[in-house]
Design a protein around this motif. Structure first.
Motif, mmCIF file in Angstrom:
data_model
loop_
_atom_site.group_PDB
_atom_site.id
_atom_site.type_symbol
_atom_site.label_atom_id
_atom_site.label_comp_id
_atom_site.label_asym_id
_atom_site.label_seq_id
_atom_site.Cartn_x
_atom_site.Cartn_y
_atom_site.Cartn_z
ATOM 1 N N GLU A 138 18.490 7.098 87.702
ATOM 2 C CA GLU A 138 18.558 5.804 87.093
ATOM 3 C C GLU A 138 18.000 5.986 85.427
ATOM 4 O OE1 GLU A 138 16.984 2.667 89.433
ATOM 5 O OE2 GLU A 138 18.532 3.045 90.975
ATOM 6 N N LEU A 139 18.574 5.289 84.659
ATOM 7 C CA LEU A 139 18.074 4.990 83.481
ATOM 8 C C LEU A 139 17.996 3.466 83.207
ATOM 9 C CD1 LEU A 139 19.795 7.584 80.896
ATOM 10 C CD2 LEU A 139 17.280 7.646 81.623
ATOM 11 N N PRO A 140 16.736 3.018 82.590
ATOM 12 C CA PRO A 140 16.599 1.661 82.454
ATOM 13 C C PRO A 140 17.545 1.392 80.968
ATOM 14 C CG PRO A 140 14.645 2.786 81.646
ATOM 15 C CD PRO A 140 15.296 3.753 82.343
ATOM 16 N N LEU A 141 18.851 1.307 81.037
ATOM 17 C CA LEU A 141 19.487 1.173 79.930
ATOM 18 C C LEU A 141 19.223 -0.075 78.922
ATOM 19 C CD1 LEU A 141 22.914 2.558 81.543
ATOM 20 C CD2 LEU A 141 21.197 3.702 80.278
ATOM 21 N N PHE A 142 18.765 -0.904 79.541
ATOM 22 C CA PHE A 142 18.307 -2.128 78.349
ATOM 23 C C PHE A 142 17.523 -1.571 77.231
ATOM 24 C CE2 PHE A 142 15.781 -5.595 76.844
ATOM 25 C CZ PHE A 142 16.954 -6.508 76.508
ATOM 26 N N LYS A 143 16.620 -0.860 77.831
ATOM 27 C CA LYS A 143 15.675 -0.386 76.675
ATOM 28 C C LYS A 143 16.211 0.254 75.675
ATOM 29 C CE LYS A 143 11.717 -0.094 79.934
ATOM 30 N NZ LYS A 143 10.592 1.209 80.611
ATOM 31 N N GLY A 144 17.277 1.197 76.226
ATOM 32 C CA GLY A 144 18.226 1.893 75.066
ATOM 33 C C GLY A 144 19.009 0.811 74.254
ATOM 34 N N MET A 145 19.277 -0.002 74.941
ATOM 35 C CA MET A 145 20.346 -1.171 74.041
ATOM 36 C C MET A 145 19.357 -1.492 72.930
ATOM 37 S SD MET A 145 22.361 -4.489 75.069
ATOM 38 C CE MET A 145 20.810 -5.104 75.393
ATOM 39 N N ALA A 146 18.163 -2.220 73.461
ATOM 40 C CA ALA A 146 17.029 -2.881 72.794
ATOM 41 C C ALA A 146 16.675 -2.062 71.199
ATOM 42 C CB ALA A 146 16.023 -3.198 73.502
ATOM 43 N N LYS A 147 16.453 -0.563 71.651
ATOM 44 C CA LYS A 147 16.138 0.109 70.399
ATOM 45 C C LYS A 147 17.326 0.796 69.771
ATOM 46 C CE LYS A 147 11.766 2.107 72.487
ATOM 47 N NZ LYS A 147 10.907 3.181 72.729
ATOM 48 N N GLU A 148 18.646 0.554 70.107
ATOM 49 C CA GLU A 148 19.825 1.342 69.581
ATOM 50 C C GLU A 148 19.804 2.980 69.550
ATOM 51 O OE1 GLU A 148 21.191 -0.218 65.593
ATOM 52 O OE2 GLU A 148 22.063 -1.804 66.674
ATOM 53 N N VAL A 149 19.311 3.127 70.814
ATOM 54 C CA VAL A 149 19.218 4.714 71.020
ATOM 55 C C VAL A 149 20.395 5.579 71.312
ATOM 56 C CG1 VAL A 149 18.144 6.343 72.394
ATOM 57 C CG2 VAL A 149 16.632 4.596 71.780
ATOM 58 N N SER A 150 20.446 6.596 70.712
ATOM 59 C CA SER A 150 21.602 7.329 71.118
ATOM 60 C C SER A 150 21.175 8.400 72.242
ATOM 61 C CB SER A 150 22.080 8.013 69.958
ATOM 62 O OG SER A 150 21.196 8.879 69.393
ATOM 63 N N ILE A 151 22.066 8.654 73.207
ATOM 64 C CA ILE A 151 21.741 9.506 74.313
ATOM 65 C C ILE A 151 22.907 10.699 74.248
ATOM 66 C CG2 ILE A 151 21.489 9.903 76.874
ATOM 67 C CD1 ILE A 151 20.782 6.947 76.960
ATOM 68 N N ASN A 152 22.358 11.545 74.035
ATOM 69 C CA ASN A 152 23.430 12.996 74.133
ATOM 70 C C ASN A 152 23.353 13.791 75.169
ATOM 71 O OD1 ASN A 152 22.983 12.012 70.848
ATOM 72 N ND2 ASN A 152 25.011 12.886 70.839
ATOM 73 N N PHE A 153 24.302 14.610 75.427
ATOM 74 C CA PHE A 153 24.366 15.385 76.588
ATOM 75 C C PHE A 153 24.781 16.786 75.951
ATOM 76 C CE2 PHE A 153 24.658 11.618 78.568
ATOM 77 C CZ PHE A 153 23.983 11.621 79.635
ATOM 78 N N VAL A 154 24.312 18.058 76.337
ATOM 79 C CA VAL A 154 24.780 19.385 75.686
ATOM 80 C C VAL A 154 25.183 20.239 77.103
ATOM 81 C CG1 VAL A 154 23.540 19.074 73.405
ATOM 82 C CG2 VAL A 154 22.351 20.129 75.404
ATOM 83 N N ARG A 155 25.986 21.346 76.691
ATOM 84 C CA ARG A 155 26.055 22.070 77.697
ATOM 85 C C ARG A 155 26.143 23.576 77.092
ATOM 86 N NH1 ARG A 155 31.519 22.169 81.766
ATOM 87 N NH2 ARG A 155 31.078 23.533 83.293
ATOM 88 N N VAL A 156 25.674 24.442 77.915
ATOM 89 C CA VAL A 156 25.909 25.795 77.369
ATOM 90 C C VAL A 156 25.770 26.098 75.601
ATOM 91 C CG1 VAL A 156 26.741 26.755 79.542
ATOM 92 C CG2 VAL A 156 28.343 26.054 77.750
ATOM 93 N N TYR A 157 26.827 26.361 75.096
ATOM 94 C CA TYR A 157 26.534 27.171 73.544
ATOM 95 C C TYR A 157 27.919 27.397 73.140
ATOM 96 C CZ TYR A 157 26.033 30.549 77.334
ATOM 97 O OH TYR A 157 25.927 30.916 78.693
ATOM 98 N N ARG A 158 27.965 27.456 72.068
ATOM 99 C CA ARG A 158 29.331 28.307 71.311
ATOM 100 C C ARG A 158 28.752 29.540 71.116
ATOM 101 N NH1 ARG A 158 32.532 24.058 69.234
ATOM 102 N NH2 ARG A 158 31.729 22.072 69.328
ATOM 103 N N GLN A 159 29.804 30.225 70.743
ATOM 104 C CA GLN A 159 29.657 32.120 70.550
ATOM 105 C C GLN A 159 28.731 32.099 69.160
ATOM 106 O OE1 GLN A 159 32.664 34.514 71.762
ATOM 107 N NE2 GLN A 159 31.582 36.344 70.747
ATOM 108 N N LYS A 160 28.891 31.269 68.311
ATOM 109 C CA LYS A 160 28.076 31.173 66.970
ATOM 110 C C LYS A 160 26.575 30.859 67.264
ATOM 111 C CE LYS A 160 27.382 31.128 62.460
ATOM 112 N NZ LYS A 160 27.645 32.439 61.399
#
Length: 334
Positions: A263-285
């Motif tokens: 779970e994430l307390p998503l209201f806190k994210g809205m209140a701060k206008e936070v961006s949440i990003n996900f990453v996976r592995v890598y590019r060859q570069k």
């Protein structure tokens, strides 16, 4: 040849298997070092959805070219970009083959590098600098994860950051942040042995179970929170506090692979206008940049805590399943 193989849930063996076939456009690599990844632990435990026994594991490895190949004379020291992409789906056609709709990996969907020899497409083979040891060459895959994390999510030199988790990825990320020009870096970890290793790399480390995390962050950041918050732990208690420690309009990056819903307390994210990003592995570069960075930063090698002969495969996995061993990156030699 000898290979470390997954044989079923909680079963591995060091077996004699045939030498790999080498199709046109592929190269034969004589493996030097091969590391255990968190994914390998899932395979060992029998919980990985794609891994089928018997399987030669390993997607973090280094070695030398065993037979002359186009662009790779015999004896060339190399590591491997281990992703298997279809090159036909929309993500692949749009230049995002690292998130291919049917993404595979050597060591999961094809034989990997926990063996004396492995065959790999030439386009996936990356040369190693003379300044990168064989041991460090087998760590380039996790370093590439952290290079991708910062490049993919728009990290800016001068930002401050907190990193949750002092495993392989967390420590690699901290070193990469420093090289990318982070202004201030704090690591959070609860394992005493890992805390000491992180401190030995020159970082400020907090044990979030022994302090008031929110008070610490307020004091450290003059009440603002951190510009960048990186979750390299993948644990529910960490997820619950990510939105408390990030600044207004800051960024949270989920690097860890969560095994269970959380779970994430998503209201806190809205209140701060936070961006949440996900990453996976890598590019060859990212892999190529990681190779250049590793040649200039010897501290990455200190993340490798154990190097064992392949015959001690069981001992290597046990180190990572047992608390208090201080094991972070465990590798096998062939």
């Amino acid at each position: 040849m000898k290979a470390i193989q997954f044989l079923g849930a909680n079963k591995i063996g060091v077996n004699e298997i045939p030498m790999p076939e080498v199709p046109d456009g592929w190269g034969l690599i004589k493996v030097s070092h091969s590391g255990i990844c968190g994914t390998d632990l899932s395979i060992y435990g029998g919980t990985h959805p794609r891994a089928k026994a018997p399987l030669t594991m390993g997607h973090e490895f280094s070695g030398v070219i065993a037979e002359d190949a186009i662009g790779f004379p015999k004896g060339t020291r190399v590591t491997v970009y281990p992703l298997i992409s279809c090159m036909e789906c929309t993500p692949c056609k749009e230049g995002n083959k690292h998130v291919c709709n049917t993404l595979g990996l050597f060591g999961i969907d094809a034989a990997g590098g926990m063996a004396e020899y492995v065959a790999i497409p030439l386009e996936n083979i990356i040369k190693l600098s003379d300044n990168v040891s064989d041991k460090l060459g087998a760590l380039l895959e996790p370093i590439a994860v952290t290079v991708h994390t910062l490049r993919q999510t728009g990290f800016q030199p001068g930002d401050n950051a907190i990193v949750f988790g002092c495993g392989t990825i967390g420590l690699c990320l901290a070193l990469t942040l420093r090289l990318f020009g982070a202004r201030d870096i704090v690591l959070a970890e609860t394992d005493p042995a890992r805390i000491e290793i992180a401190k030995g790399l020159g970082f400020d480390v907090i044990n979030s179970m022994e302090i008031d995390l929110n008070e610490f962050v307020k004091e450290r950041t003059n009440g603002d929170g951190f510009d960048r918050v990186y979750d390299c732990a993948g644990a529910a208690p960490v997820a619950s506090c990510l939105l408390d420690v990030v600044k207004v309009r800051g960024q949270i990056v989920i690097v860890a692979s969560y095994k269970k819903p959380t779970e994430l307390p998503l209201f806190k994210g809205m209140a701060k206008e936070v961006s949440i990003n996900f990453v996976r592995v890598y590019r060859q570069k990212d892999f190529e940049i990681a190779a250049e960075m590793a040649a200039k930063e010897p501290l990455y090698e200190k993340i490798i805590t154990h190097v064992l002969p392949a015959q001690k495969a069981q001992e290597g996995f046990d180190l990572l399943f047992t608390k208090g061993t201080g094991a972070i990156k465990v590798m096998f030699t062939f």
